[in-house]
Design a protein around this motif. Sequence first.
Motif, PDB file in Angstrom:
ATOM      1  N   ASP A  45       0.949  -1.222   0.179  1.00  0.00           N
ATOM      2  CA  ASP A  45       0.329   0.122   0.218  1.00  0.00           C
ATOM      3  C   ASP A  45       0.361   1.311  -0.070  1.00  0.00           C
ATOM      4  OD1 ASP A  45      -1.547   2.246   0.611  1.00  0.00           O
ATOM      5  OD2 ASP A  45      -2.910   1.117   2.440  1.00  0.00           O
ATOM      6  N   PRO A  46       0.583   1.560  -1.323  1.00  0.00           N
ATOM      7  CA  PRO A  46       1.601   3.062  -1.234  1.00  0.00           C
ATOM      8  C   PRO A  46       1.941   4.381   0.040  1.00  0.00           C
ATOM      9  CG  PRO A  46      -0.170   3.275  -3.108  1.00  0.00           C
ATOM     10  CD  PRO A  46       0.447   1.659  -2.105  1.00  0.00           C
ATOM     11  N   ALA A  47       0.336   4.192   0.370  1.00  0.00           N
ATOM     12  CA  ALA A  47       0.504   4.852   1.976  1.00  0.00           C
ATOM     13  C   ALA A  47       0.970   4.939   2.903  1.00  0.00           C
ATOM     14  CB  ALA A  47      -1.623   5.245   2.095  1.00  0.00           C
ATOM     15  N   LEU A  48       0.853   2.760   3.440  1.00  0.00           N
ATOM     16  CA  LEU A  48       1.836   3.160   4.245  1.00  0.00           C
ATOM     17  C   LEU A  48       2.759   3.430   3.933  1.00  0.00           C
ATOM     18  CD1 LEU A  48       0.003  -0.195   5.023  1.00  0.00           C
ATOM     19  CD2 LEU A  48      -0.428   1.862   6.130  1.00  0.00           C
ATOM     20  N   ILE A  49       3.723   3.950   3.375  1.00  0.00           N
ATOM     21  CA  ILE A  49       5.112   3.786   2.810  1.00  0.00           C
ATOM     22  C   ILE A  49       4.887   5.160   2.781  1.00  0.00           C
ATOM     23  CG2 ILE A  49       6.966   3.638   0.962  1.00  0.00           C
ATOM     24  CD1 ILE A  49       5.794   0.908   0.276  1.00  0.00           C
ATOM     25  N   ALA A  50       4.033   5.773   2.042  1.00  0.00           N
ATOM     26  CA  ALA A  50       4.297   7.935   2.811  1.00  0.00           C
ATOM     27  C   ALA A  50       4.573   8.083   4.293  1.00  0.00           C
ATOM     28  CB  ALA A  50       3.572   8.326   1.530  1.00  0.00           C
ATOM     29  N   GLN A  51       3.634   6.978   4.671  1.00  0.00           N
ATOM     30  CA  GLN A  51       3.407   7.798   6.256  1.00  0.00           C
ATOM     31  C   GLN A  51       4.581   7.116   6.876  1.00  0.00           C
ATOM     32  OE1 GLN A  51       1.193   9.700   7.317  1.00  0.00           O
ATOM     33  NE2 GLN A  51       2.570   9.569   9.065  1.00  0.00           N
ATOM     34  N   ASP A  52       4.685   5.848   6.807  1.00  0.00           N
ATOM     35  CA  ASP A  52       6.475   5.572   7.306  1.00  0.00           C
ATOM     36  C   ASP A  52       7.699   6.564   7.457  1.00  0.00           C
ATOM     37  OD1 ASP A  52       5.044   3.645   8.720  1.00  0.00           O
ATOM     38  OD2 ASP A  52       5.606   2.153   7.574  1.00  0.00           O
TER      39      ASP A  52
ATOM     40  N   LEU B 252      17.157  13.240  21.462  1.00  0.00           N
ATOM     41  CA  LEU B 252      18.087  11.635  21.188  1.00  0.00           C
ATOM     42  C   LEU B 252      16.688  10.768  21.585  1.00  0.00           C
ATOM     43  CD1 LEU B 252      21.191  12.707  21.323  1.00  0.00           C
ATOM     44  CD2 LEU B 252      19.599  12.802  18.333  1.00  0.00           C
ATOM     45  N   ASN B 253      16.775  11.475  22.937  1.00  0.00           N
ATOM     46  CA  ASN B 253      15.857   9.467  23.405  1.00  0.00           C
ATOM     47  C   ASN B 253      14.054   9.532  23.133  1.00  0.00           C
ATOM     48  OD1 ASN B 253      18.152   8.395  25.506  1.00  0.00           O
ATOM     49  ND2 ASN B 253      17.192  10.325  26.779  1.00  0.00           N
ATOM     50  N   ARG B 254      13.683  11.004  22.442  1.00  0.00           N
ATOM     51  CA  ARG B 254      12.572  11.127  21.783  1.00  0.00           C
ATOM     52  C   ARG B 254      12.494  10.360  20.688  1.00  0.00           C
ATOM     53  NH1 ARG B 254       7.462  14.000  22.251  1.00  0.00           N
ATOM     54  NH2 ARG B 254       8.577  14.460  24.089  1.00  0.00           N
ATOM     55  N   ALA B 255      13.328  10.352  19.426  1.00  0.00           N
ATOM     56  CA  ALA B 255      13.531   9.892  18.525  1.00  0.00           C
ATOM     57  C   ALA B 255      13.772   8.215  18.261  1.00  0.00           C
ATOM     58  CB  ALA B 255      15.363  10.334  17.945  1.00  0.00           C
ATOM     59  N   HIS B 256      14.164   8.044  19.527  1.00  0.00           N
ATOM     60  CA  HIS B 256      14.787   6.346  19.662  1.00  0.00           C
ATOM     61  C   HIS B 256      13.922   5.960  20.029  1.00  0.00           C
ATOM     62  CE1 HIS B 256      16.809   2.982  22.153  1.00  0.00           C
ATOM     63  NE2 HIS B 256      17.092   3.088  20.624  1.00  0.00           N
ATOM     64  N   GLU B 257      12.942   6.147  21.046  1.00  0.00           N
ATOM     65  CA  GLU B 257      11.582   5.391  21.114  1.00  0.00           C
ATOM     66  C   GLU B 257      11.280   5.967  19.695  1.00  0.00           C
ATOM     67  OE1 GLU B 257       9.170   7.691  24.813  1.00  0.00           O
ATOM     68  OE2 GLU B 257      10.613   7.011  25.700  1.00  0.00           O
ATOM     69  N   ILE B 258      10.546   6.512  19.909  1.00  0.00           N
ATOM     70  CA  ILE B 258      10.068   7.005  17.913  1.00  0.00           C
ATOM     71  C   ILE B 258      10.544   5.518  17.215  1.00  0.00           C
ATOM     72  CG2 ILE B 258       9.047   8.034  16.194  1.00  0.00           C
ATOM     73  CD1 ILE B 258       9.077  10.321  17.975  1.00  0.00           C
TER      74      ILE B 258
ATOM     75  N   LEU C 179      10.528  -2.177  13.642  1.00  0.00           N
ATOM     76  CA  LEU C 179       9.694  -3.217  14.280  1.00  0.00           C
ATOM     77  C   LEU C 179       8.515  -3.269  12.873  1.00  0.00           C
ATOM     78  CD1 LEU C 179       9.804  -3.977  17.769  1.00  0.00           C
ATOM     79  CD2 LEU C 179      11.262  -5.270  16.578  1.00  0.00           C
ATOM     80  N   GLU C 180       7.567  -2.172  12.976  1.00  0.00           N
ATOM     81  CA  GLU C 180       6.489  -2.452  12.071  1.00  0.00           C
ATOM     82  C   GLU C 180       7.463  -2.191  10.749  1.00  0.00           C
ATOM     83  OE1 GLU C 180       4.374   1.251  12.737  1.00  0.00           O
ATOM     84  OE2 GLU C 180       4.282   0.812  15.147  1.00  0.00           O
ATOM     85  N   ILE C 181       7.814  -1.479  10.125  1.00  0.00           N
ATOM     86  CA  ILE C 181       8.205  -1.628   8.674  1.00  0.00           C
ATOM     87  C   ILE C 181       8.346  -3.564   8.606  1.00  0.00           C
ATOM     88  CG2 ILE C 181      10.610  -1.122   6.933  1.00  0.00           C
ATOM     89  CD1 ILE C 181      10.257   1.884   9.041  1.00  0.00           C
ATOM     90  N   LEU C 182      10.011  -3.863   9.925  1.00  0.00           N
ATOM     91  CA  LEU C 182      10.638  -4.744   9.505  1.00  0.00           C
ATOM     92  C   LEU C 182       9.055  -6.104   9.471  1.00  0.00           C
ATOM     93  CD1 LEU C 182      13.790  -5.362  12.478  1.00  0.00           C
ATOM     94  CD2 LEU C 182      13.092  -4.696   9.159  1.00  0.00           C
ATOM     95  N   ARG C 183       8.639  -5.847  10.076  1.00  0.00           N
ATOM     96  CA  ARG C 183       6.616  -6.656  10.307  1.00  0.00           C
ATOM     97  C   ARG C 183       6.303  -6.354   8.430  1.00  0.00           C
ATOM     98  NH1 ARG C 183       6.096  -6.025  16.044  1.00  0.00           N
ATOM     99  NH2 ARG C 183       5.226  -4.121  15.081  1.00  0.00           N
ATOM    100  N   PHE C 184       5.725  -5.231   8.009  1.00  0.00           N
ATOM    101  CA  PHE C 184       5.878  -5.009   7.123  1.00  0.00           C
ATOM    102  C   PHE C 184       6.172  -5.737   5.335  1.00  0.00           C
ATOM    103  CE2 PHE C 184       4.721  -1.061   4.459  1.00  0.00           C
ATOM    104  CZ  PHE C 184       3.169  -1.739   3.449  1.00  0.00           C
ATOM    105  N   TYR C 185       8.008  -5.757   5.600  1.00  0.00           N
ATOM    106  CA  TYR C 185       8.762  -6.311   4.986  1.00  0.00           C
ATOM    107  C   TYR C 185       9.145  -7.657   4.343  1.00  0.00           C
ATOM    108  CZ  TYR C 185      13.186  -6.830   2.344  1.00  0.00           C
ATOM    109  OH  TYR C 185      13.721  -7.460   1.620  1.00  0.00           O
TER     110      TYR C 185
ATOM    111  N   ASN D  37      15.306  -0.206   4.376  1.00  0.00           N
ATOM    112  CA  ASN D  37      16.869   1.027   3.968  1.00  0.00           C
ATOM    113  C   ASN D  37      17.137   2.136   4.633  1.00  0.00           C
ATOM    114  OD1 ASN D  37      18.224  -1.160   3.231  1.00  0.00           O
ATOM    115  ND2 ASN D  37      18.014  -0.602   1.229  1.00  0.00           N
ATOM    116  N   GLY D  38      16.116   3.084   4.838  1.00  0.00           N
ATOM    117  CA  GLY D  38      16.014   3.732   5.463  1.00  0.00           C
ATOM    118  C   GLY D  38      15.831   4.353   6.660  1.00  0.00           C
ATOM    119  N   ILE D  39      14.430   3.179   7.477  1.00  0.00           N
ATOM    120  CA  ILE D  39      14.219   3.089   8.733  1.00  0.00           C
ATOM    121  C   ILE D  39      16.445   2.415   9.626  1.00  0.00           C
ATOM    122  CG2 ILE D  39      13.217   0.667   9.115  1.00  0.00           C
ATOM    123  CD1 ILE D  39      12.874   3.717  11.254  1.00  0.00           C
TER     124      ILE D  39
END
Length: 517
Positions: A431-438, A459-465, A471-477, A491-493
């Motif tokens: 779904d291209p919408a999921l890729i665009a949002q990620d 940096l801590n806030r970025a780490h949490e996000i 994990l979500e992208i790996l499950r997606f992939y 690769n981007g994440i």
Amino acid sequence: MKTDILIIGSGLAGCAAALAAAKQGAEVTLLTRSPHPEESSTFWAQGGIIYQGVDDSPQKLVADIVAAGAGLSSPEAASLVSREGPRLVKDILIDELGVPFDESSKDSTRWDLTAEAAHSLPRILHQKDRTGSAIQRAFIEKMASYPRVKLLCGATAVDLLTISHHSVEPLDVYKPPTCIGAYVLDQASGEIFPILAKETILATGGLGRVFLHTTNPAGTRGDGIAMAYRAGARCINMQYVQFHPTTFFHPSGRFLISEAMRGEGARLVDGKGREFMNDYHPDGSLAPRDVVARGIHQMMLESGEPCAHLDISHKPADQVRERFPGIYAHCLKCGIDMTKESIPVVPAAHYSCGGVAVDEWGRSNLHRLRAVGEVACSGLHGANRLASTSLLECLVWGTRAGEQTAAFIARGEEYYFPQIAPWRYEREPVDPALIAQDWLSIQQTMWNYVGLVRSEKRLNRAHEILRELHLEILRFYEKAEVTDAMVGLRNGIQTALAILLAAMECRQSLGCHYRID
């Protein structure tokens, strides 16, 4: 499919390696995810490439590199590029390829050498403001004369192949970590196939697209960093991402405004016309890039202005149009005549000083894997890159890597190739919408929390996000049909996390890495 040398990336570093290897008779497969080989970061490089100025010397160039690199530049790497670089520019770019660099009207020197920020004298060769495209076209044309160079366009490297990860023989896990090629996606057919290579050279370029604002073209997703990271290659200095201080601020998107403009006398001013950079550095508008980028950032914060302005309107209009035709045309198309008015500019992610750790021949810690150009970290740039060293580094390390790999292969050494596990296809539509949002989540997080100015809380806030998003992208992939867009997101994440973790570990401000705490 087998080849002597697999080169992933068709910019200057990849082309230099391919040409050097082809001259020695090696079989080369040059891979690019773009539909045309010219499409690369090199193609968009405006300013120029370091040559040799009047009364210049390798020692003077080394001093400038080390000073710009905040003292973190490798003395050996700086010395190598200062010795070898100008010679290779003359031998390959000028004499062999005939790149049409701008010539001087003065009798004292043939070339029109310009100055750029943090250089102690004018030493930059250029072809108007389209230096990269002139070099790129010359290389592509030359390589066409070598029948043993095979060019694959529209082909995305998915993962590096290693003996320990991909051999069907279980006991191969005890062999030294070794790269033997890559899984490659044919974008047109969707087929994923292995290319086995005696030597593999990563030349995939940068990672600017993991940030919201960047000067980089669409393909700079950190592909090479992510593939090397997963394969077990050592990546260093990832926190040092250089932000170019001047990109065109316009609703249509960002466009690089070359540093050479400031070298030619353009002034950075605020909305009232005041040259504010003198508040931050004695060199004013010609201060090192990281200083200028933070100076603009600080001025915008203090004044509430949405951008700074770059003014070259005090120079003769014909001279400006002649020297910067590409920038002039782009700005004019967007309603700005830079011969009469200032250009609105903001900082944007521009160049990664870190990358896959390599030696003076481009060798990584992974046997049979080399990296050259922006994807690599030779130590040359330290914590902040000196202007116009990037193309020179590509030429020097690309040529050396290509020459040495071809020489090793010509000696007739045995190269072990195990049987490779076949690719396991998944067919869930993407779904291209999921890729665009990620992607938007990655880019906004990196820009806001891991950008020009960093702190422990950010940096801590970025780490949490990013950890959760990873994990979500790996499950997606795992379940999705593999496309170029899906490969890029994965690769981007991975690249974003590599930058973030390096920034979290580096607790002092140095060069591009600036912490307010």
